[in-house]
Structures are given as C-alpha cells and as structure tokens.
Motif scaffolding. Structure first.
Motif, PDB file in Angstrom:
ATOM      1  N   ALA A  24       0.822  -1.201   0.000  1.00  0.00           N
ATOM      2  CA  ALA A  24       0.000   0.000   0.000  1.00  0.00           C
ATOM      3  C   ALA A  24       0.858   1.254   0.000  1.00  0.00           C
ATOM      4  O   ALA A  24       1.912   1.293   0.646  1.00  0.00           O
ATOM      5  N   SER A  25       0.412   2.236  -0.714  1.00  0.00           N
ATOM      6  CA  SER A  25       1.037   3.550  -0.647  1.00  0.00           C
ATOM      7  C   SER A  25       0.052   4.480   0.043  1.00  0.00           C
ATOM      8  O   SER A  25      -1.121   4.537  -0.327  1.00  0.00           O
ATOM      9  N   SER A  26       0.510   5.170   1.051  1.00  0.00           N
ATOM     10  CA  SER A  26      -0.410   5.973   1.849  1.00  0.00           C
ATOM     11  C   SER A  26       0.331   7.127   2.503  1.00  0.00           C
ATOM     12  O   SER A  26       1.504   7.013   2.813  1.00  0.00           O
ATOM     13  N   ARG A  27      -0.380   8.233   2.722  1.00  0.00           N
ATOM     14  CA  ARG A  27       0.196   9.355   3.450  1.00  0.00           C
ATOM     15  C   ARG A  27       0.276   9.060   4.939  1.00  0.00           C
ATOM     16  O   ARG A  27       1.040   9.678   5.657  1.00  0.00           O
ATOM     17  N   ALA A  28      -0.565   8.142   5.394  1.00  0.00           N
ATOM     18  CA  ALA A  28      -0.517   7.768   6.807  1.00  0.00           C
ATOM     19  C   ALA A  28       0.764   6.992   7.082  1.00  0.00           C
ATOM     20  O   ALA A  28       1.249   6.259   6.235  1.00  0.00           O
ATOM     21  N   ASP A  29       1.318   7.160   8.263  1.00  0.00           N
ATOM     22  CA  ASP A  29       2.527   6.419   8.602  1.00  0.00           C
ATOM     23  C   ASP A  29       2.274   4.919   8.505  1.00  0.00           C
ATOM     24  O   ASP A  29       2.995   4.205   7.812  1.00  0.00           O
ATOM     25  N   ILE A  30       1.314   4.463   9.221  1.00  0.00           N
ATOM     26  CA  ILE A  30       0.940   3.061   9.192  1.00  0.00           C
ATOM     27  C   ILE A  30      -0.592   2.989   9.091  1.00  0.00           C
ATOM     28  O   ILE A  30      -1.282   3.634   9.878  1.00  0.00           O
ATOM     29  N   LEU A  31      -1.061   2.229   8.159  1.00  0.00           N
ATOM     30  CA  LEU A  31      -2.503   2.063   8.019  1.00  0.00           C
ATOM     31  C   LEU A  31      -3.070   1.350   9.238  1.00  0.00           C
ATOM     32  O   LEU A  31      -2.475   0.387   9.721  1.00  0.00           O
ATOM     33  N   TYR A  32      -4.218   1.819   9.710  1.00  0.00           N
ATOM     34  CA  TYR A  32      -4.824   1.199  10.886  1.00  0.00           C
ATOM     35  C   TYR A  32      -5.175  -0.259  10.638  1.00  0.00           C
ATOM     36  O   TYR A  32      -4.896  -1.130  11.454  1.00  0.00           O
ATOM     37  N   LEU A  33      -5.789  -0.523   9.504  1.00  0.00           N
ATOM     38  CA  LEU A  33      -6.308  -1.867   9.248  1.00  0.00           C
ATOM     39  C   LEU A  33      -5.994  -2.277   7.813  1.00  0.00           C
ATOM     40  O   LEU A  33      -6.162  -1.482   6.891  1.00  0.00           O
ATOM     41  N   MET A  34      -5.515  -3.487   7.642  1.00  0.00           N
ATOM     42  CA  MET A  34      -5.336  -4.055   6.301  1.00  0.00           C
ATOM     43  C   MET A  34      -5.928  -5.447   6.293  1.00  0.00           C
ATOM     44  O   MET A  34      -5.878  -6.157   7.304  1.00  0.00           O
ATOM     45  N   GLY A  35      -6.461  -5.826   5.151  1.00  0.00           N
ATOM     46  CA  GLY A  35      -7.090  -7.137   5.105  1.00  0.00           C
ATOM     47  C   GLY A  35      -7.401  -7.590   3.706  1.00  0.00           C
ATOM     48  O   GLY A  35      -6.896  -7.028   2.720  1.00  0.00           O
TER      49      GLY A  35
END
Length: 123
Positions: A24-35
């Motif tokens: 995943a590419s995201s502006r968030a440091d770490i995504l809360y949830l992945m699935g």
C-alpha cells in the motif's frame, strides 16, 4: 488516498497453498487496518481476514485454521497465506485497508480497495 497493489494469485489443485501479497502507498505512517476480501462468480464480495496495526486479527469462519494474515512490522504490506485450499476458495481476492481508527471496531469496514487477483482452485 490509498493505493493497494496485490500479487500472488494463480491456479492450483485442491489441498495446495498460495501466498498473496499487497503493498500500500499511503500518506498515513501506518494504516490502521489491512485485510482481504473475495468475490466468487455470481456472489457478493465477502470478508476473508484483517489485521490491525496492533496485531489483532479477525477471520471469516470459512477460512479459520487454513488462512493466516500477517503484516510487515512498520510497513504497509499485508500477506495472506492460504493453505489447504478448496475449490470453494476460488474467487477474485481483493486487498483492502482503512487508514485511520475512527472508533469503528468493525474489522470488515474498509475504505480502500485494490484491483484484485484471481485465485482458482481445481478439484
């Protein structure tokens, strides 16, 4: 905006294993949830598994004991190890994510989706 890219699908015989990956590419440091979710021909998309940033996991009853979800520490990468595959596991598998924790504890609630990867299991 989160972009999710899956890989690792394919065609196997019943009883075999496959491992799906999703970056995943995201502006968030770490995504809360992945699935992961999946959609079989003629059926609605269904939840498969999820893991939050604290390591808590949830699985659909149909895959418990056969599938394992994992995430790279401090990275927005998620994997789905699928063992003892059955023909009924045949579907397009979608990587999914939720960027932030908003008070919703539902592990099936995602706000971003990948393009999907085909998994075919023959008997």
């Amino acid at each position: 905006q989160v972009q999710l890219v899956e890989s690792g699908g394919g065609s196997v015989q019943a009883g075999a294993s496959l491992r799906l990956s999703c970056a995943a590419s995201s502006r968030a440091d770490i995504l809360y949830l992945m699935g992961w979710a999946r959609q079989a021909p003629g059926k609605e998309r269904e939840f498969v598994a999820a893991r939050n940033w604290g390591g808590v996991t949830d699985y659909a009853d149909s895959v418990k004991g056969r599938f394992t979800i994992s995430r790279d520490a401090n990275k927005n990468t998620v994997y789905l190890q699928m063992d003892s595959l059955k023909p009924e596991d045949t579907a397009v598998y979608y990587c999914a994510a939720r960027q932030y924790y908003d008070g919703n504890a539902d592990y099936t609630a995602f706000d971003s989706w990948g393009q999907g990867t085909q998994v075919t299991v023959s008997s």
